[in-house]
Each structure stands twice: as C-alpha cells, then as structure tokens.
Write a protein that holds these residues in place. Structure first.
Motif, PDB file in Angstrom:
ATOM      1  N   MET A   1       0.824  -1.211   0.000  1.00 13.60           N
ATOM      2  CA  MET A   1       0.000   0.000   0.000  1.00 13.60           C
ATOM      3  C   MET A   1       0.861   1.264   0.000  1.00 13.60           C
ATOM      4  O   MET A   1       0.528   2.270  -0.624  1.00 13.60           O
ATOM      5  N   LEU A   2       1.995   1.223   0.713  1.00 14.33           N
ATOM      6  CA  LEU A   2       2.892   2.375   0.756  1.00 14.33           C
ATOM      7  C   LEU A   2       3.431   2.688  -0.633  1.00 14.33           C
ATOM      8  O   LEU A   2       3.489   3.855  -1.044  1.00 14.33           O
ATOM      9  N   LEU A   3       3.804   1.627  -1.371  1.00 10.83           N
ATOM     10  CA  LEU A   3       4.300   1.848  -2.730  1.00 10.83           C
ATOM     11  C   LEU A   3       3.216   2.443  -3.625  1.00 10.83           C
ATOM     12  O   LEU A   3       3.496   3.270  -4.505  1.00 10.83           O
ATOM     13  N   PHE A   4       1.986   2.011  -3.385  1.00 12.19           N
ATOM     14  CA  PHE A   4       0.877   2.552  -4.172  1.00 12.19           C
ATOM     15  C   PHE A   4       0.729   4.058  -3.955  1.00 12.19           C
ATOM     16  O   PHE A   4       0.594   4.837  -4.905  1.00 12.19           O
ATOM     17  N   PHE A   5       0.778   4.481  -2.689  1.00 10.46           N
ATOM     18  CA  PHE A   5       0.632   5.909  -2.398  1.00 10.46           C
ATOM     19  C   PHE A   5       1.835   6.708  -2.904  1.00 10.46           C
ATOM     20  O   PHE A   5       1.681   7.832  -3.387  1.00 10.46           O
ATOM     21  N   LEU A   6       3.026   6.150  -2.795  1.00  7.33           N
ATOM     22  CA  LEU A   6       4.201   6.838  -3.334  1.00  7.33           C
ATOM     23  C   LEU A   6       4.099   6.985  -4.853  1.00  7.33           C
ATOM     24  O   LEU A   6       4.455   8.028  -5.421  1.00  7.33           O
ATOM     25  N   GLY A   7       3.616   5.920  -5.504  1.00  7.14           N
ATOM     26  CA  GLY A   7       3.418   6.003  -6.950  1.00  7.14           C
ATOM     27  C   GLY A   7       2.386   7.050  -7.317  1.00  7.14           C
ATOM     28  O   GLY A   7       2.569   7.811  -8.279  1.00  7.14           O
ATOM     29  N   ALA A   8       1.293   7.083  -6.545  1.00 10.03           N
ATOM     30  CA  ALA A   8       0.245   8.079  -6.810  1.00 10.03           C
ATOM     31  C   ALA A   8       0.784   9.491  -6.634  1.00 10.03           C
ATOM     32  O   ALA A   8       0.497  10.396  -7.436  1.00 10.03           O
ATOM     33  N   LEU A   9       1.569   9.711  -5.581  1.00  8.99           N
ATOM     34  CA  LEU A   9       2.148  11.028  -5.338  1.00  8.99           C
ATOM     35  C   LEU A   9       3.071  11.436  -6.483  1.00  8.99           C
ATOM     36  O   LEU A   9       3.024  12.577  -6.958  1.00  8.99           O
ATOM     37  N   THR A  10       3.891  10.512  -6.943  1.00  6.34           N
ATOM     38  CA  THR A  10       4.818  10.800  -8.036  1.00  6.34           C
ATOM     39  C   THR A  10       4.075  11.179  -9.314  1.00  6.34           C
ATOM     40  O   THR A  10       4.418  12.142 -10.004  1.00  6.34           O
ATOM     41  N   VAL A  11       3.034  10.410  -9.624  1.00 10.24           N
ATOM     42  CA  VAL A  11       2.242  10.688 -10.823  1.00 10.24           C
ATOM     43  C   VAL A  11       1.656  12.097 -10.771  1.00 10.24           C
ATOM     44  O   VAL A  11       1.742  12.869 -11.729  1.00 10.24           O
ATOM     45  N   HIS A  12       1.067  12.447  -9.631  1.00  8.99           N
ATOM     46  CA  HIS A  12       0.407  13.751  -9.539  1.00  8.99           C
ATOM     47  C   HIS A  12       1.399  14.909  -9.515  1.00  8.99           C
ATOM     48  O   HIS A  12       1.117  15.981 -10.043  1.00  8.99           O
ATOM     49  N   VAL A  13       2.559  14.705  -8.913  1.00  4.71           N
ATOM     50  CA  VAL A  13       3.586  15.753  -8.929  1.00  4.71           C
ATOM     51  C   VAL A  13       4.059  16.010 -10.360  1.00  4.71           C
ATOM     52  O   VAL A  13       4.208  17.164 -10.792  1.00  4.71           O
ATOM     53  N   ILE A  14       4.285  14.934 -11.097  1.00  2.85           N
ATOM     54  CA  ILE A  14       4.747  15.081 -12.483  1.00  2.85           C
ATOM     55  C   ILE A  14       3.675  15.758 -13.335  1.00  2.85           C
ATOM     56  O   ILE A  14       3.960  16.666 -14.128  1.00  2.85           O
ATOM     57  N   TYR A  15       2.432  15.347 -13.161  1.00  2.38           N
ATOM     58  CA  TYR A  15       1.372  15.966 -13.953  1.00  2.38           C
ATOM     59  C   TYR A  15       1.141  17.421 -13.554  1.00  2.38           C
ATOM     60  O   TYR A  15       0.822  18.261 -14.395  1.00  2.38           O
ATOM     61  N   PHE A  16       1.312  17.732 -12.280  1.00  2.00           N
ATOM     62  CA  PHE A  16       1.195  19.127 -11.852  1.00  2.00           C
ATOM     63  C   PHE A  16       2.321  19.957 -12.462  1.00  2.00           C
ATOM     64  O   PHE A  16       2.097  21.083 -12.942  1.00  2.00           O
ATOM     65  N   ALA A  17       3.524  19.419 -12.469  1.00  2.00           N
ATOM     66  CA  ALA A  17       4.659  20.138 -13.066  1.00  2.00           C
ATOM     67  C   ALA A  17       4.474  20.309 -14.566  1.00  2.00           C
ATOM     68  O   ALA A  17       4.987  21.280 -15.158  1.00  2.00           O
ATOM     69  N   SER A  18       3.742  19.396 -15.192  1.00  2.00           N
ATOM     70  CA  SER A  18       3.537  19.500 -16.641  1.00  2.00           C
ATOM     71  C   SER A  18       2.778  20.767 -17.016  1.00  2.00           C
ATOM     72  O   SER A  18       2.941  21.285 -18.126  1.00  2.00           O
ATOM     73  N   ILE A  19       1.955  21.284 -16.100  1.00  2.00           N
ATOM     74  CA  ILE A  19       1.217  22.524 -16.376  1.00  2.00           C
ATOM     75  C   ILE A  19       2.194  23.655 -16.672  1.00  2.00           C
ATOM     76  O   ILE A  19       1.996  24.452 -17.588  1.00  2.00           O
ATOM     77  N   PHE A  20       3.280  23.728 -15.898  1.00  2.00           N
ATOM     78  CA  PHE A  20       4.247  24.792 -16.080  1.00  2.00           C
ATOM     79  C   PHE A  20       5.034  24.613 -17.370  1.00  2.00           C
ATOM     80  O   PHE A  20       5.389  25.591 -18.037  1.00  2.00           O
ATOM     81  N   ASP A  21       5.306  23.370 -17.748  1.00  2.00           N
ATOM     82  CA  ASP A  21       6.025  23.139 -18.996  1.00  2.00           C
ATOM     83  C   ASP A  21       5.149  23.380 -20.220  1.00  2.00           C
ATOM     84  O   ASP A  21       5.659  23.696 -21.295  1.00  2.00           O
ATOM     85  N   ILE A  22       3.857  23.220 -20.068  1.00  2.00           N
ATOM     86  CA  ILE A  22       2.957  23.415 -21.201  1.00  2.00           C
ATOM     87  C   ILE A  22       2.579  24.882 -21.363  1.00  2.00           C
ATOM     88  O   ILE A  22       2.632  25.435 -22.465  1.00  2.00           O
ATOM     89  N   TYR A  23       2.217  25.545 -20.268  1.00  2.00           N
ATOM     90  CA  TYR A  23       1.661  26.891 -20.348  1.00  2.00           C
ATOM     91  C   TYR A  23       2.600  27.991 -19.869  1.00  2.00           C
ATOM     92  O   TYR A  23       2.372  29.161 -20.144  1.00  2.00           O
TER      93      TYR A  23
END
Length: 515
Positions: free
Chosen positions: A1-23
């Motif tokens: 379960m810990l790995l699942f939450f770490l993976g989820a956090l990583t995914v959302h951080v990367i997608y949040f950072a993508s906003i700055f690279d796109i716009y």
C-alpha cells in the motif's frame, strides 16, 4: 500500500509540473541580430515619463468644472503632440507593463517562478540598445533593466524600498523625489564636463518612473482627491522637468518625449486583471520627430471616449503597449529590441514616407528573425517526419516579400512598401505564436490520456480490494471443465498500469525535449 501511495504522489507531482512546462514556458528566443533603421533619426535623445497606475479616463477627462487635471500635457495634446490610448494586456502589473513598454514584448509567463518580480530569462530593451540611459524611480522596476544590460551604460537612481509606503499620507513625495533628483542631475551636468558630454551624445535615454499615482490609488482609490491631485503634481513636475531639459540642451529641438502608464486601476484600487479600467492607459508623445495634432479620424474608434474627454476634434492614435518600444527606438535610431513583438505606430512619426517605410521594414526584419529562430528551435526538437511548418509564411514566401519590399522602397513606392511590411509583420507574429504553442495540443492530450489510464488503474484496484464486484477468484468454464483463475484481474491491471506508465514516460520524454 505504501508503494501505491508513493506512486500516486509521483504521478500527480509530475502531472502538476507538466502545467508549467505546457503553459508557462518563456516565449523569448535568443541569437538574433540587432536591426536599426539606416536613415538618420529625428531625435538625439528620448525622455520617457511613466505615471505608474494612471488610468486613461482619469488623465484625459475634464473635472466637474470642465477643467483638466493636467493642463500642461493637455496643452501639448492640443498644440504640438500626438495622443491615444495604449492597450495593455494581463497581468496588468508594474513589471510586465514596463517590460512591454521598454522591451516590446508581453508577459513572459515563466516569470511566475520569480513571483512576477523579475524575468528569469534575459531580454533586450531600448535601454540596452541606447548609448547611455539614466533612470530614476522605484527599486522594483529599475534594476531589471540595468541587470540585463550589456556593459554599464544604464545608470539607476532609486529611493529605498521602505519609502514605498502605500499608507503614507503624502504619496506624491515619491514623484517629488524623482523630479528633484533629475533637477540636481542636470545641475551637476553643468559643472561636470564628462557628464555633460555624455548627455550630448546621440541615442541617450532619460527615464522617470513616477510611482505616486499608483501608491495613492492603492491607498485612497482612483476616485479620491489624493489620486487626482497626484495627477496634477505629475503634470506640474513634467512641465518643470521639460523646461529644465530644454534649457540644458539650449532648445536644440533634438529631444523626443513620451508620457504613458504601465497599467490602470479598478475603482476599488486594485490591478492585475483585464478590466478596461486596468488595460486602458494614456499615451502622449511630442518633440523631435513626433507628429503634431491633426483632425478628422476619431470616427474609427466607436467607444465614445474622445467625445467624453472633449478630444473628438483631435486625431486619436491608439496602440498596443508593446508598440511603444519600436516607436522610441525609431525616434532615436537605436536597434529595435531583439524580443520586441510591437509594430511601429507610423501615425506618431513626423517624417518622410521614405523614413517610415525604412523604419517599418527594419521592424519587419526584426520580427521575422525571431520567427526564424523559433522555427529552427522547434524543428530541432521535433522528429523531421512529424514536423509541420507554419504554412502561411514559408521561406520562399518570406524571401519574395522581402524582395518585393526592397523593390518598392527603391522605386519610392513607399505606401505600398508600408502595406507589405505590415502584412509581413502580421504573418511573422502569427507564426511566432504557432511555434510557441506547437506542442501544446500534443502535451495536453498526453496528460489527459495519462490521467485516464491512471484513474482506470486506481478504480480497478479499489474495486478488487474493497468491493465484491470483482471477486478475487473467478470461475471460467472451458468446455465442461471448471478452471479457477485470476487471469482477468491481472490482464486488466496490467493493461491500465501499462497505459499509465507508458504515457507517463512518453510525457516525460516530450517535456524534456520540447522545453
């Protein structure tokens, strides 16, 4: 379960950072060559007054007694200058407003990383291209132009940050500080031969940043007597400063003056958004090389402002804020700022059609070179088989337009050359936007598909582990034999997980190679 939450956090951080690279990527490019008009400029020096936070309506309108709040500048409108409304863009803040005025490009959104206080990418400006620039005003504005200048020819004089007190009972003291320092500077130049000789050179700029109007607007609102009185103070200060300058230069008729504002202000004393009270600012130019008042063309503006301000009989020439930078460059003959996207407003020039055509052609070459550099960068970061060039301005069409403009100028068909230059600038600006947003659709699609894949995977995991909808073991009948298997669960999880991971990696690769 810990790995699942770490993976989820990583995914959302990367997608949040993508906003700055796109716009939030910088539109600025580097590697261009400076272009200046080959003909002799009309002015040796330029004086730029910026009334920070000054609304167009508060400046141009008459008061309840039918009297102007700026008698000196109103007289210039009526007798020897050209006026109009400068249209700013959001965010209507001081830093991006001054960058548009002096560097000729609109907000570099990558500055969000610096809290909109400075530009993280170096840029060119009228000050940088000048021989010498002296500037007085706020420590929030002046340093960014001195910081990016090549050499040490941009000299700044600033009051302390502590003096910028928006609750001060005398907001006009900041403007008085500027006017007093300029007067002392000119007095020193009389006795300091080195300074005096420097001021007598060509391509000299004097910049007076007047923050008092903005300060009084924040503290007391633009409808207040304090705000309106500060307009009168600025008008009187400009009148005195112009008199001192004309006396210092012995009325040689070689000084051009520009008065404008970086942004307006709402009725409740704020700015930053796109309300007309924030985006409409005054523009007035006079002096060497500037056209005088003319009548007859106010009907092209249907907003009724000229009638409301009792200026309907005097030609009004509106501009985009970035157009002021090429105007100032043309007046004193410095190269156009390399990153400028402004178009030279010819209505403000009092010169021959030949000078106007040559100046606008220089403007076109400067903008087209940005377009070429942007196209080259985009081509280098895109697989050749997938690269789609901007079809409205192909290299062959660009060369044909250049040759046609040169031929028209040589044949002294200046009006046709001016029209051709205007069309070329318009195409190049559209092409710049095309290449700046070239990958936006692809990246947004990648992010969307990645999120869909991730959400599908999460839903399946939740259904499997926390509901009875998907059983841990399912019976599949093959013929008459019963076989217990978890194949369906594994296939579903693998498909969704693989989709999310693949798109995530694809997105990371795209962001790395397209910034």
């Amino acid at each position: 379960m810990l790995l699942f939450f770490l993976g989820a956090l990583t995914v959302h951080v990367i997608y949040f950072a993508s906003i700055f690279d796109i716009y939030f990527t910088s539109p600025l490019v580097h590697g261009m060559t400076p272009h200046s008009t080959p003909t002799t400029p009309p002015a040796k020096r330029l004086v730029l007054f910026v009334g920070d936070g000054l609304r167009a309506d508060r400046f141009f309108e008459l008061d309840e007694h039918g009297q102007t709040r700026a008698p000196y500048l109103r007289d210039i409108i009526q007798t020897r200058g050209t006026w109009g409304v400068s249209h700013t863009r959001v965010p209507t803040e001081s830093r991006p407003g001054h960058v548009a005025l002096i560097a000729g490009f609109y907000e570099d959104v990558s500055a969000v990383a610096k809290g909109w206080k400075e530009n993280p990418v170096e840029f060119d400006s009228v000050f940088n291209q000048s021989k010498e620039t002296w500037a007085w005003g706020s420590p929030d504005i002046l340093p960014m132009f001195a910081k990016g200048a090549t050499g040490d020819h941009v000299h700044t004089y600033m009051y302390s940050s502590e003096e910028e007190d928006f609750a001060d009972s005398d907001p006009g003291k900041l403007d008085n500080w500027v006017f007093e320092r300029v007067e002392a500077f000119l007095q020193e130049a009389h006795s300091n031969q080195t300074l005096g000789d420097a001021l007598q050179q060509r391509r000299v700029v004097l910049f007076l940043h007047l923050l008092g109007i903005d300060t009084s607007g924040h503290a007391y609102r633009p409808m207040s007597s304090e705000y309106l009185e500060n307009i009168r103070l600025v008008d009187a200060g400009i009148q005195k400063t112009v008199k001192l300058l004309e006396e210092f230069f012995q009325h040689d008729g070689q000084t051009a003056y520009v008065f404008t504002s970086d942004h307006g202000m709402t009725d409740w004393g704020s700015h930053g958004a796109g309300h007309p009270s924030e985006t409409l600012t005054p523009l007035l130019a006079w002096g060497a090389g500037v056209a005088g008042p003319q009548s007859g063309n106010t009907q092209r503006y249907m907003d009724g402002f000229a009638q409301e301000w009792r200026l309907e009989n005097i030609r009004r020439c509106d501009v985009n804020q970035a157009d002021i930078a090429p105007l100032m460059s043309s007046l004193i003959g410095v190269p156009f700022p390399l990153n400028s996207v402004g178009t030279l407003p010819l209505d403000y020039l009092d010169n021959t059609d030949g000078f106007k055509a040559e100046s606008l052609f220089t403007n076109a070459r400067q903008v087209v070179e940005q377009f070429e550099v942007k196209m080259k960068q985009r081509r280098e970061t895109t697989l050749s088989m997938f690269f789609i060039p901007y079809s409205d301005l192909t290299p062959s069409k660009q060369q044909n337009m250049f040759r046609n403009i040169v031929s028209l100028i040589q044949a002294q068909e200046y009006q046709k050359a001016i029209l051709e230059c205007g069309e070329l600038i318009d195409l190049a600006l559209k092409g710049l936007h095309y290449y700046h947003t070239y990958d936006r659709l692809f990246l947004c699609t990648s992010v969307t598909l990645g999120f869909i894949g991730w959400m599908s995977y999460v839903i399946l995991v939740l259904l499997r582990d926390h509901t009875t909808i998907i059983q841990q073991h399912k019976l599949y009948k093959v013929g008459n034999a019963g076989v217990w298997t978890r194949l369906q669960d594994h296939v579903s999880e693998c498909v969704c997980g693989t989709l999310a991971a693949a798109i995530l990696l694809f997105l990371l690769e795209a962001l790395i190679f397209t910034v």
